[in-house]
Design an enzyme around this catalytic site. Structure first.
Site, PDB file in Angstrom:
ATOM      1  N   ASP A  94       0.894  -1.102   0.161  1.00  0.00           N
ATOM      2  CA  ASP A  94       0.085   0.110   0.093  1.00  0.00           C
ATOM      3  C   ASP A  94       0.315   1.615   0.049  1.00  0.00           C
ATOM      4  OD1 ASP A  94      -2.091   1.732  -0.136  1.00  0.00           O
ATOM      5  OD2 ASP A  94      -2.585   1.375   2.419  1.00  0.00           O
ATOM      6  N   CYS A 148      -8.836  -3.120 -20.342  1.00  0.00           N
ATOM      7  CA  CYS A 148     -10.237  -4.179 -20.220  1.00  0.00           C
ATOM      8  C   CYS A 148     -11.378  -4.240 -21.017  1.00  0.00           C
ATOM      9  CB  CYS A 148     -10.655  -3.107 -18.651  1.00  0.00           C
ATOM     10  SG  CYS A 148     -11.625  -1.774 -19.296  1.00  0.00           S
ATOM     11  N   CYS A 151     -15.720  -1.628 -21.586  1.00  0.00           N
ATOM     12  CA  CYS A 151     -17.895  -1.821 -22.052  1.00  0.00           C
ATOM     13  C   CYS A 151     -17.809  -0.592 -20.856  1.00  0.00           C
ATOM     14  CB  CYS A 151     -18.322  -3.032 -20.746  1.00  0.00           C
ATOM     15  SG  CYS A 151     -18.026  -3.055 -19.054  1.00  0.00           S
ATOM     16  N   CYS A 158     -21.271   3.914 -11.231  1.00  0.00           N
ATOM     17  CA  CYS A 158     -20.657   5.116 -10.477  1.00  0.00           C
ATOM     18  C   CYS A 158     -21.453   5.748 -10.064  1.00  0.00           C
ATOM     19  CB  CYS A 158     -19.282   5.619 -11.321  1.00  0.00           C
ATOM     20  SG  CYS A 158     -18.122   6.600  -9.411  1.00  0.00           S
ATOM     21  N   CYS A 200     -16.535   1.867  -1.519  1.00  0.00           N
ATOM     22  CA  CYS A 200     -17.349   1.726  -2.616  1.00  0.00           C
ATOM     23  C   CYS A 200     -16.815   0.304  -3.506  1.00  0.00           C
ATOM     24  CB  CYS A 200     -17.832   2.474  -2.999  1.00  0.00           C
ATOM     25  SG  CYS A 200     -19.130   2.390  -4.461  1.00  0.00           S
TER      26      CYS A 200
END
Length: 259
Positions: A94, A148, A151, A158, A200
């Site tokens: 992190d 990715c 799409c 969101c 989220c």
């Protein structure tokens, strides 16, 4: 090195040349080994269906990855130093001096999603990232990001409209849930629409590349706690990945969630 990583049940890793990485201007930069040559990038999957039954992000429902991954990387480094004396091995999780998603993509571990998360073939984006920086010469690769599926489902779903050409951090519900102090009306509305106390997962749960992912090994799945309330928050928050943010932020978010 492969045997040492296998001993610690690390099977998803790749080595990328340090010169190909994006170095961040953060305090942990001072810990980079002198004459660093290689990053050993690793992923730690955490997908568990039980983690999705509550009101916090799935990564918060499992034991604090800073502690779990940090201890595992430290143990690996100890074995590496013993096996290869004279070389430096420095672990990071992190709070890293390198762009970890970019590192993993270049190491061949996955692609970068429109939500800026790493998406892996077996575990989707439900992974934590850790790495070891070393001055030991190792064979490396450098993959290009194939991207990715593009799409657009994450952008449509969101709650803050944060995903487009990159991510607008200020409109991201996960980011807002971590902010200290009083939120603006817009921020409060975004957090309410996300219907979350911390973090989220909406952009991840709608992602087609996250369908049919494998259940994670039990590194994180033994201690699932997915629902935070005004009654239990004081007892559990310090043992979770959101403990660093403090009790007041969580209590504020619980109030928003309950309205």
């Amino acid at each position: 090195m492969d045997k040492i990583l296998s001993k610690h049940h690390i099977y998803h890793f790749g080595c990328v040349s340090f010169q190909h990485l994006n170095i961040l201007n953060v305090r942990s930069k001072a810990r980079i080994p002198q004459n660093c040559t290689v990053a050993i990038a690793m992923i730690f999957p955490y997908f568990n269906k039980s983690a999705f039954s509550g009101n916090i992000s799935a990564y918060c429902a499992v034991a604090d990855y800073h502690t779990v991954v940090g201890m595992k990387l430290k143990s690996i480094c100890q074995d590496l130093v013993e096996k290869y004396p004279g070389y430096s091995f420095v672990p990071f999780v992190d709070a890293s001096p390198v762009d970890e998603v970019d590192m993993c993509v270049k190491a061949g571990l996955g692609v970068k999603g429109k939500n800026s998360l790493l998406i892996t073939p077996q575990f989707g984006s439900w992974v934590f990232i850790g790495e070891i920086l070393t001055d030991m010469p190792l064979d490396t690769v450098c993959y290009e990001d194939k991207g990715c599926l593009d799409c657009g489902l994450c952008a449509k779903a969101c709650p803050g409209g944060a995903i487009g050409c990159g991510v607008i951090t200020e409109k991201c519900a996960s980011h807002i849930s971590q902010k200290k102090g009083e939120l603006t009306l817009e921020e409060t509305d975004i957090l309410a629409r996300a219907h979350t106390v911390f973090g989220c997962d909406i952009c991840q749960t709608v992602c087609p590349m996250n369908k049919k992912v494998e259940e994670a090994p039990n590194l994180f799945s033994d201690d699932i706690f997915s629902t935070v309330t005004a009654e239990n928050v004081e007892n559990i928050y310090k043992s979770r990945p959101f403990g660093w943010r403090g009790l007041k932020v969580l209590q504020r978010n619980i109030d928003i969630y309950n309205k």
